[in-house]
Design a protein around this motif. Structure first.
Motif, PDB file in Angstrom:
ATOM      1  N   VAL A 224       0.876  -1.038   0.039  1.00 18.63           N
ATOM      2  CA  VAL A 224      -0.104   0.051   0.135  1.00 18.63           C
ATOM      3  C   VAL A 224       0.866   1.230  -0.065  1.00 18.63           C
ATOM      4  CG1 VAL A 224      -1.897   1.380   1.167  1.00 18.63           C
ATOM      5  CG2 VAL A 224      -1.850  -1.347   1.163  1.00 18.63           C
ATOM      6  N   GLY A 225       0.447   2.315  -0.632  1.00 15.80           N
ATOM      7  CA  GLY A 225       1.058   3.582  -0.488  1.00 15.80           C
ATOM      8  C   GLY A 225       0.314   4.579  -0.118  1.00 15.80           C
ATOM      9  N   ALA A 226       0.466   5.470   0.700  1.00 19.96           N
ATOM     10  CA  ALA A 226      -0.237   6.437   1.522  1.00 19.96           C
ATOM     11  C   ALA A 226       0.563   7.905   1.339  1.00 19.96           C
ATOM     12  CB  ALA A 226      -0.492   6.365   2.798  1.00 19.96           C
ATOM     13  N   VAL A 227      -0.275   9.038   1.194  1.00 22.88           N
ATOM     14  CA  VAL A 227       0.194  10.461   1.084  1.00 22.88           C
ATOM     15  C   VAL A 227      -0.879  11.282   1.655  1.00 22.88           C
ATOM     16  CG1 VAL A 227       0.561  12.462  -0.482  1.00 22.88           C
ATOM     17  CG2 VAL A 227       1.556  10.167  -1.172  1.00 22.88           C
ATOM     18  N   VAL A 228      -0.065  12.269   2.725  1.00 24.41           N
ATOM     19  CA  VAL A 228      -0.676  13.119   3.517  1.00 24.41           C
ATOM     20  C   VAL A 228      -0.683  14.556   2.825  1.00 24.41           C
ATOM     21  CG1 VAL A 228      -1.228  14.483   5.794  1.00 24.41           C
ATOM     22  CG2 VAL A 228      -0.566  12.005   5.543  1.00 24.41           C
ATOM     23  N   ALA A 229      -1.538  15.108   2.371  1.00 22.07           N
ATOM     24  CA  ALA A 229      -1.604  16.527   1.541  1.00 22.07           C
ATOM     25  C   ALA A 229      -2.287  17.514   2.267  1.00 22.07           C
ATOM     26  CB  ALA A 229      -1.847  16.317   0.152  1.00 22.07           C
TER      27      ALA A 229
ATOM     28  N   PRO B 140      -0.742  21.288  -4.080  1.00 26.99           N
ATOM     29  CA  PRO B 140      -1.032  20.859  -2.646  1.00 26.99           C
ATOM     30  C   PRO B 140       0.101  20.440  -2.019  1.00 26.99           C
ATOM     31  CG  PRO B 140      -2.699  19.903  -3.971  1.00 26.99           C
ATOM     32  CD  PRO B 140      -1.815  20.434  -5.087  1.00 26.99           C
ATOM     33  N   LEU B 141       0.506  20.847  -0.624  1.00 28.57           N
ATOM     34  CA  LEU B 141       1.543  20.661  -0.080  1.00 28.57           C
ATOM     35  C   LEU B 141       1.534  19.006   0.556  1.00 28.57           C
ATOM     36  CD1 LEU B 141       4.208  21.883   1.015  1.00 28.57           C
ATOM     37  CD2 LEU B 141       3.012  22.264   3.091  1.00 28.57           C
ATOM     38  N   ILE B 142       2.614  18.377   0.059  1.00 24.89           N
ATOM     39  CA  ILE B 142       2.607  16.911   0.434  1.00 24.89           C
ATOM     40  C   ILE B 142       3.401  16.881   1.913  1.00 24.89           C
ATOM     41  CG2 ILE B 142       3.754  14.578   0.302  1.00 24.89           C
ATOM     42  CD1 ILE B 142       3.035  14.993  -2.683  1.00 24.89           C
ATOM     43  N   LEU B 143       2.907  16.508   2.968  1.00 26.75           N
ATOM     44  CA  LEU B 143       3.346  16.699   4.293  1.00 26.75           C
ATOM     45  C   LEU B 143       4.071  15.436   4.686  1.00 26.75           C
ATOM     46  CD1 LEU B 143       0.163  18.120   5.850  1.00 26.75           C
ATOM     47  CD2 LEU B 143       2.128  19.370   5.158  1.00 26.75           C
ATOM     48  N   GLY B 144       3.636  14.304   4.134  1.00 29.40           N
ATOM     49  CA  GLY B 144       4.321  13.055   4.595  1.00 29.40           C
ATOM     50  C   GLY B 144       3.739  11.990   3.522  1.00 29.40           C
ATOM     51  N   HIS B 145       4.545  10.677   3.264  1.00 28.83           N
ATOM     52  CA  HIS B 145       4.216   9.680   2.285  1.00 28.83           C
ATOM     53  C   HIS B 145       4.873   8.469   3.271  1.00 28.83           C
ATOM     54  CE1 HIS B 145       8.472   9.571   1.165  1.00 28.83           C
ATOM     55  NE2 HIS B 145       8.223  10.742   0.990  1.00 28.83           N
ATOM     56  N   GLY B 146       4.268   7.445   2.862  1.00 31.03           N
ATOM     57  CA  GLY B 146       4.688   6.091   3.370  1.00 31.03           C
ATOM     58  C   GLY B 146       4.226   4.969   2.505  1.00 31.03           C
TER      59      GLY B 146
ATOM     60  N   ALA C 202       9.006  -3.400   4.179  1.00 29.94           N
ATOM     61  CA  ALA C 202       9.402  -5.136   3.941  1.00 29.94           C
ATOM     62  C   ALA C 202       8.860  -6.086   4.880  1.00 29.94           C
ATOM     63  CB  ALA C 202      10.842  -5.120   3.689  1.00 29.94           C
ATOM     64  N   GLY C 203       8.247  -7.062   4.763  1.00 29.94           N
ATOM     65  CA  GLY C 203       7.715  -8.033   5.600  1.00 29.94           C
ATOM     66  C   GLY C 203       6.266  -7.598   5.969  1.00 29.94           C
ATOM     67  N   GLY C 204       5.762  -6.467   5.497  1.00 29.47           N
ATOM     68  CA  GLY C 204       4.064  -6.123   5.766  1.00 29.47           C
ATOM     69  C   GLY C 204       3.991  -4.988   6.867  1.00 29.47           C
ATOM     70  N   ARG C 205       5.000  -4.721   7.610  1.00 25.78           N
ATOM     71  CA  ARG C 205       4.692  -3.831   8.572  1.00 25.78           C
ATOM     72  C   ARG C 205       5.919  -3.277   8.927  1.00 25.78           C
ATOM     73  NH1 ARG C 205       5.329  -8.688  10.762  1.00 25.78           N
ATOM     74  NH2 ARG C 205       6.663  -8.912  12.675  1.00 25.78           N
ATOM     75  N   PRO C 206       5.786  -1.831   9.432  1.00 26.54           N
ATOM     76  CA  PRO C 206       4.274  -0.913   9.564  1.00 26.54           C
ATOM     77  C   PRO C 206       3.813  -0.612   8.287  1.00 26.54           C
ATOM     78  CG  PRO C 206       6.272   0.526   9.933  1.00 26.54           C
ATOM     79  CD  PRO C 206       6.833  -1.042   9.572  1.00 26.54           C
ATOM     80  N   HIS C 207       2.502  -0.702   8.329  1.00 22.04           N
ATOM     81  CA  HIS C 207       1.668  -0.185   7.192  1.00 22.04           C
ATOM     82  C   HIS C 207       2.037   1.260   6.826  1.00 22.04           C
ATOM     83  CE1 HIS C 207      -1.703  -3.424   8.403  1.00 22.04           C
ATOM     84  NE2 HIS C 207      -0.529  -4.072   8.203  1.00 22.04           N
ATOM     85  N   ALA C 208       1.525   1.676   5.536  1.00 26.61           N
ATOM     86  CA  ALA C 208       1.670   2.766   5.076  1.00 26.61           C
ATOM     87  C   ALA C 208       1.434   3.961   5.684  1.00 26.61           C
ATOM     88  CB  ALA C 208       1.019   2.779   3.657  1.00 26.61           C
TER      89      ALA C 208
ATOM     90  N   GLN D   7       3.158   5.443   8.960  1.00 28.42           N
ATOM     91  CA  GLN D   7       4.312   6.048   8.314  1.00 28.42           C
ATOM     92  C   GLN D   7       4.099   7.463   7.742  1.00 28.42           C
ATOM     93  OE1 GLN D   7       7.696   3.278   6.942  1.00 28.42           O
ATOM     94  NE2 GLN D   7       5.739   2.186   6.297  1.00 28.42           N
ATOM     95  N   ALA D   8       3.105   7.730   6.919  1.00 24.10           N
ATOM     96  CA  ALA D   8       2.712   8.846   6.409  1.00 24.10           C
ATOM     97  C   ALA D   8       2.383   9.966   7.324  1.00 24.10           C
ATOM     98  CB  ALA D   8       1.610   8.708   5.302  1.00 24.10           C
ATOM     99  N   LEU D   9       1.555   9.257   8.320  1.00 18.18           N
ATOM    100  CA  LEU D   9       0.962  10.332   9.180  1.00 18.18           C
ATOM    101  C   LEU D   9       2.106  10.593  10.329  1.00 18.18           C
ATOM    102  CD1 LEU D   9      -2.445   8.334  10.028  1.00 18.18           C
ATOM    103  CD2 LEU D   9      -2.073  10.848   8.956  1.00 18.18           C
TER     104      LEU D   9
END
Length: 364
Positions: free
Chosen positions: A21-26, A37-43, A47-53, A56-58
């Motif tokens: 999964v990919g995640a972006v906070v904007a 829009p200003l991107i504040l974080g991404h995740g 590898a191995g399935g955790r932590p989730h996206a 990390q982005a938050l």
């Protein structure tokens, strides 16, 4: 959403049993120097399935996430696993809006994540980037819905539709650029499957040999009904880089299995089909039970044809080379013409790699 999809795709093949999964906070009330829009974080799922996206982005966004929008390629999870539910992290961060590409078909989520967010007063939009997300998460969807991995069959064929020289001797069909593309494909799959015939004839390594990417090598899986895998096989020389699993029939004695397990190989067994071959669908279900979501088949004409006739090919990567191997060379699909692909696969994309062409085909 395009940025979230790109971030998530970077870890394809590394996150099983979880989806990449990919995640972006904007924020739209703050703009970048380019007016976006200003991107504040991404995740991305690690590898191995955790932590989730999402967490990390938050975490990257910090307090600035309050009132912002979270873009995520798959519905945030709502169940307790090895990590807390992502919906809890989203609520705690004060996110005002969540934009998700697609829902998660997993029964533990399946709309529940969206419901929890909406009940918390968070606006939820579903659908942007859905087609791309379904491709990126095809392995996860297949494992959840069908109980088996998404299967991609890779073939290299000459201009006359052949895959090997007369007498089943191996042939170098494609050039260096095409082979590099194959290594990248391995890096984005959880497992690569081959048959014992290919191992005995070609003694392949099946790792990702692009510079600096050996650790992205997939699990190597050998379909070996009689446990003939030799101790001298190259596959067994680098188990520290990627594991080797063998799927055998029910007949071979325990002593043959023990010889492999003592070398560090995991051996699994499945039943046979009426014609005496391994039950390929049962083999895929075994892999799914161990977390494999994306399987790449690199095999000889017999096994490639068996996967195809069993209806287990979801996608094909057909490398077409300009050279000829001759009338008596080995057909790329044993017992089938290459145009059999057209029965249920459609060419969706083509690429050039030096003198060779790659056709990517998917189910209609």
């Amino acid at each position: 959403m395009g940025a979230a999809l790109a971030v998530g795709r970077h870890h394809l093949g590394q996150t099983w049993p979880n989806p990449a999964v990919g995640a972006v906070v904007a924020r739209f009330d703050r703009l970048s120097e380019h007016g976006n829009p200003l991107i504040l974080g991404h995740g991305a799922t690690a590898a191995g399935g955790r932590p989730h996206a999402e967490p990390q982005a938050l975490a990257q966004a910090g307090e600035a996430a309050r009132g912002a929008t979270l873009y995520v390629t798959l519905e945030p999870c709502s169940h307790h696993g090895r990590t807390p539910p992502c919906v809890d992290a989203v609520r705690a961060a004060g996110i005002a809006r969540v934009v998700a590409a697609i829902g998660d078909p997993d029964d533990r989520v399946a709309g529940r994540g969206f419901s929890i967010l909406r009940e918390a007063g968070i606006e939820v939009t579903v659908g942007p980037g859905a087609d791309e997300a379904r491709l990126a998460h095809a392995g996860h969807i297949s494992r959840v819905v069908r109980g088996r991995p998404h299967v991609m069959l890779k073939l290299a064929v000459s201009a006359d539709g052949k895959a090997g020289l007369e007498g089943r001797r191996p042939a170098a069909i494609t050039g260096e650029q095409a082979r590099a593309r194959v290594h990248m494909m391995r890096a984005t799959h959880d497992a690569v499957l081959t048959g014992i015939g290919t191992v005995l004839a070609d003694d392949p390594d099946l790792t990702c040999r692009l510079p600096g990417m050996d650790r992205r090598s997939p699990v190597r899986v050998v379909l070996d009904s009689q446990l003939r895998l030799p101790a001298t096989a190259r596959l067994l020389a680098n188990l520290d880089v990627a594991p080797v699993w063998v799927i055998a029939g029910e007949g071979p004695p325990a002593v043959a299995e023990r010889a492999l397990t003592e070398r560090g190989v995991e051996v699994m067994r499945v039943g046979a089909t009426p014609d005496g071959g391994l039950d390929l669908e049962a083999a895929l279900r075994l892999l799914a039970a161990r977390g494999i979501t994306r399987a790449m088949v690199e095999a000889g004409p017999r096994l490639a044809s068996a996967f195809f006739t069993a209806g287990l090919v979801d996608e094909a990567s057909l490398f077409e080379a300009p050279g000829l191997l001759g009338r008596n060379a080995v057909d790329a699909l044993e017992g089938l013409a290459l145009d059999a692909f057209d029965a249920y696969l459609t060419t969706v994309e083509t690429e050039r790699h030096g003198p060779d062409r790659l056709r990517i085909l998917r189910r209609r």
